[in-house]
Enzyme design. Structure first.
Site, mmCIF file in Angstrom:
data_model
loop_
_atom_site.group_PDB
_atom_site.id
_atom_site.type_symbol
_atom_site.label_atom_id
_atom_site.label_comp_id
_atom_site.label_asym_id
_atom_site.label_seq_id
_atom_site.Cartn_x
_atom_site.Cartn_y
_atom_site.Cartn_z
ATOM 1 N N ARG A 81 1.513 7.694 5.774
ATOM 2 C CA ARG A 81 0.066 7.571 6.048
ATOM 3 C C ARG A 81 -0.231 8.123 7.437
ATOM 4 N NH1 ARG A 81 -1.524 1.568 5.744
ATOM 5 N NH2 ARG A 81 -1.099 1.863 3.535
ATOM 6 N N ARG A 150 -4.199 -0.742 13.476
ATOM 7 C CA ARG A 150 -4.056 0.426 12.589
ATOM 8 C C ARG A 150 -5.237 1.377 12.771
ATOM 9 N NH1 ARG A 150 -1.513 -1.998 7.013
ATOM 10 N NH2 ARG A 150 0.300 -3.025 7.930
ATOM 11 N N LYS A 222 -0.506 -7.286 10.726
ATOM 12 C CA LYS A 222 -1.365 -6.103 10.879
ATOM 13 C C LYS A 222 -2.716 -6.483 11.492
ATOM 14 C CE LYS A 222 -2.236 -6.408 5.953
ATOM 15 N NZ LYS A 222 -2.074 -5.715 4.698
ATOM 16 N N LYS A 224 -6.796 -4.833 12.092
ATOM 17 C CA LYS A 224 -7.709 -3.758 11.675
ATOM 18 C C LYS A 224 -9.015 -3.836 12.453
ATOM 19 C CE LYS A 224 -5.640 -3.616 7.089
ATOM 20 N NZ LYS A 224 -5.814 -3.794 5.631
ATOM 21 N N CYS A 443 -7.434 0.718 -5.463
ATOM 22 C CA CYS A 443 -6.222 0.924 -4.663
ATOM 23 C C CYS A 443 -5.216 1.734 -5.476
ATOM 24 C CB CYS A 443 -5.626 -0.414 -4.272
ATOM 25 S SG CYS A 443 -4.834 -1.244 -5.653
ATOM 26 N N CYS A 449 3.110 1.624 -5.594
ATOM 27 C CA CYS A 449 3.043 0.455 -4.714
ATOM 28 C C CYS A 449 4.023 -0.623 -5.184
ATOM 29 C CB CYS A 449 1.627 -0.108 -4.673
ATOM 30 S SG CYS A 449 1.564 -1.624 -3.698
ATOM 31 N N CYS A 488 -3.180 -5.991 -7.225
ATOM 32 C CA CYS A 488 -2.639 -7.302 -6.829
ATOM 33 C C CYS A 488 -3.648 -7.930 -5.877
ATOM 34 C CB CYS A 488 -1.252 -7.152 -6.191
ATOM 35 S SG CYS A 488 -1.271 -6.818 -4.409
ATOM 36 N N CYS A 492 -6.303 -4.352 -0.893
ATOM 37 C CA CYS A 492 -6.418 -3.077 -0.178
ATOM 38 C C CYS A 492 -7.744 -2.349 -0.423
ATOM 39 C CB CYS A 492 -5.251 -2.162 -0.535
ATOM 40 S SG CYS A 492 -3.663 -2.815 0.008
HETATM 41 FE FE1 SF4 Z 1 -0.619 -2.338 -3.731
HETATM 42 FE FE2 SF4 Z 1 -1.866 -4.645 -3.984
HETATM 43 FE FE3 SF4 Z 1 -2.582 -2.932 -2.039
HETATM 44 FE FE4 SF4 Z 1 -3.139 -2.375 -4.554
HETATM 45 S S1 SF4 Z 1 -3.953 -4.127 -3.394
HETATM 46 S S2 SF4 Z 1 -2.223 -0.929 -3.071
HETATM 47 S S3 SF4 Z 1 -1.413 -3.203 -5.641
HETATM 48 S S4 SF4 Z 1 -0.639 -3.993 -2.206
#
Ligand code: SF4
Length: 579
Positions: A81, A150, A222, A224, A443, A449, A488, A492
């Site tokens: 990244r 970040r 982290k 932000k 995401c 991931c 998940c 993100c």
């Molecule tokens: Fe991975 Fe969860 Fe982030 Fe989606 S929300 S990119 S599944 S860590």
């Protein structure tokens, strides 16, 4: 005060992760040694340290089953990244990232929800070359991930009003002031891959680096940061650990309301974790911003939880202390009392898509990139279109927090050229993209991931396909509302404050949230849990039909869901006539 939050680092029983950071000699670990080994992946400790250098070790999870059957191992690849403050890039930089995704990555490029770029599938043996080439175009991967500040987000719009340039300059200052100082990054990556001789060093010999802001353990978790104007919350400022909301009087920025403690991440198995919107803390003048940002970071550095990573984000410290005590501690580190916030708050959200006049005789064009994924296939040549636009028109490029691209500083005569390039490569113009697709985001999730429980980016487009017509039949196709999806609960794609969200809970099953706000100022509630993938469309259409039949004048989808509440929404969704 809750006993969950230790009073000072000296009283804390450090996690193994904290010890790893402390012993890493400012993020060096044994990465240099491992880079020389002829393996295709890194070991456990270095995997954690590499995050601070901007990368995650991943494997293609689609290939795991077949590999296991054949007795093989994982198909490893690194996600790399870049750190791009405010998403501001030149055409040259954008083209360099495109070249790298083709040469060393999986031939796709992902624009992230924090105005960055991710390359996926980079082999360990190609890392040095890739990172060096990113630095060659004056970008960096240092601190794009890890327990540090970040990428600093900022409204990316190009406007000749002075205000946008001022907040963009501030985001650059913040990025520089809050960046780690370790020279380990340069020692590791800025070396000639052929001769292994150092071609660039950070100026300090190994062992002498002191991180004045972070210290040897860096932050507990982290961090932000974002900057924007009150009438344009396109960076979702309330979802950040630290936000600076510009206060404008008579066309000038007189200071910033400081917001602290926003964060979307949740650990599903830990009830002690929760998403949080930032709290309004204080007003600062422009000359105070950097020192107050550092004071906030130092409070989190010294009092954040280093015993339990699940409760290490700053939101938990603020939750446990209360905002008054947190502010008092920030004032102590800053060295003087702070003023109270002005009444100014978030009041609008422009995604900057389509043609917009900059006010200096030039134009910007926001091109919607579905879920931020750039690829070429037999139906669409997104990368080719980007290459041609950047190569022919040489625009300045801005990445948005909604995973899209703005081409800036275009002449009137460039407009037809850009549109023709998109059409020829079958890239839908923003004007040809439905409102619901334009305001959606997902995401990465599977297959790369490692935390993904289920699909996100790969299935959201088909969900959007399935609701476009019903929305049009309900007459809601011009209504702007956010639908965000994650694989998940880590959050993100900032699902918990969007109008509607789908958060992966189990394989093929989602928690459906409703009642957030387009402005990002309210958390959504759980409408239904464990919704099977095949039922998502039906559930969404039920919500849309209930909204159409029962909304009040001018009420947004999120406001409607919030007003009626979960139980009534379920009843209304069952009763409402479906298209
Ligand atoms: Fe991975 Fe969860 Fe982030 Fe989606 S929300 S990119 S599944 S860590």
């Amino acid at each position: 005060m809750s006993t969950d939050t230790p009073q000072s680092p000296d009283t804390q029983k450090l996690t193994a992760f904290e010890k790893l950071k402390e012993d890493s000699r400012y993020l060096r670990g044994t990465i240099a040694e491992e880079l020389k080994e002829p393996t295709d992946h890194f070991d456990k400790d270095n995997i954690q340290l590499l995050k601070f250098h901007g990368m995650y070790q991943q494997d293609d999870r689609d290939l795991r089953g077949a590999a296991r059957k054949e007795g093989g191992g994982k198909a490893f690849g690194m996600m790399l990244r870049s750190r791009i403050p405010g998403g501001r890039m030149t055409s040259e930089q954008f083209l360099a990232e495109l070249d790298l995704c083709d040469e060393f990555g999986n031939a796709t490029m992902k624009i992230t929800t924090r105005q960055s770029i991710q390359l996926h599938g980079i082999a360990k043996g190609n890392l040095k070359q890739t990172i060096k080439r990113i630095n060659d175009v004056q970008l960096s991967t240092l601190a794009a991930c890890g327990d540090v500040n970040r990428n600093v987000m900022c409204c990316p719009a190009k406007r000749a009003d002075g205000l946008h340039q001022e907040i963009q300059d501030l985001s650059q200052d913040l990025a520089m002031s809050l960046a780690p100082q370790t020279t380990g990054y340069y020692e590791l990556w800025m070396t000639d891959p052929e001769t292994d001789e150092k071609t660039l060093v950070g100026g300090q010999p190994e062992g002498s680096v002191v991180e004045p802001l972070y210290g040897p353990r860096y932050l507990p978790r982290k961090f932000k940061c974002a900057v924007t104007l009150a009438d344009d919350n396109c960076v979702d400022i309330y979802a950040n650990d630290l936000g600076f909301l510009a206060v404008v009087r008579d066309g000038k920025i007189i200071g910033y309301n400081v917001l602290v403690g926003g964060s979307m991440g949740v650990t599903p198995s830990a009830a002690k974790t929760f998403p949080a919107l930032a709290k309004r803390m204080a007003f600062v003048t422009p000359d105070q911003v950097i020192d107050v940002a550092k004071a906030v970071i130092m409070v989190q550095r010294d009092y954040g939880n280093r015993e339990d990573r699940k409760r290490a984000r700053m939101k938990y410290l603020i939750h446990d202390w209360g905002i008054e005590r947190f502010r008092a501690m920030v004032e102590e580190y800053f060295g003087s009392p702070l003023q109270d916030c002005t009444p100014d708050d978030v009041s609008g959200f422009d995604d900057h898509m389509g043609w917009q006049e900059q006010g200096d005789g030039l134009w910007s064009y926001g091109l919607n990139i579905e879920n931020g994924r750039l690829y070429d296939n037999e139906h669409r040549q997104l990368k080719e279109a980007m290459r041609e636009i950047c190569g022919k028109l040489n625009p300045n490029v801005r990445l948005t927090a909604h995973q899209s691209v703005i081409f800036c500083d275009l002449q009137e005569s460039d407009r037809a050229v850009l549109e023709e390039i998109c059409r020829r490569h079958r890239v839908p113009l923003t004007e040809e993209t439905s409102t619901v697709r334009r305001w959606s985001m997902a995401c990465v999730a599977l297959p790369t991931c490692g935390l993904a429980i289920t699909e996100s980016e790969r299935i959201l487009p088909s969900i959007i396909d399935s609701i476009e017509q019903p929305l049009a039949k309900l007459g809601l196709d011009r209504d702007a509302f956010t639908i965000r999806m994650t694989g998940c609960p880590n959050g993100c794609a900032r699902p918990y404050n969007s109008d509607i969200a789908l958060v992966g809970k189990a394989k093929g099953k989602y928690t459906l949230f409703a009642g957030g706000a387009l402005l990002g100022t309210r958390l959504a509630y759980i409408y239904k849990d464990m919704v099977p993938e095949e039922s998502v469309t039906e559930e969404l259409i039920g919500i849309f039909a209930a909204y159409k039949a029962n909304r009040e004048q001018g009420e947004s989808l999120g406001d409607f869901c919030h007003r009626v509440g979960r139980d009534a929404l379920e009843t209304l969704a069952a009763e409402a006539p479906k298209p």
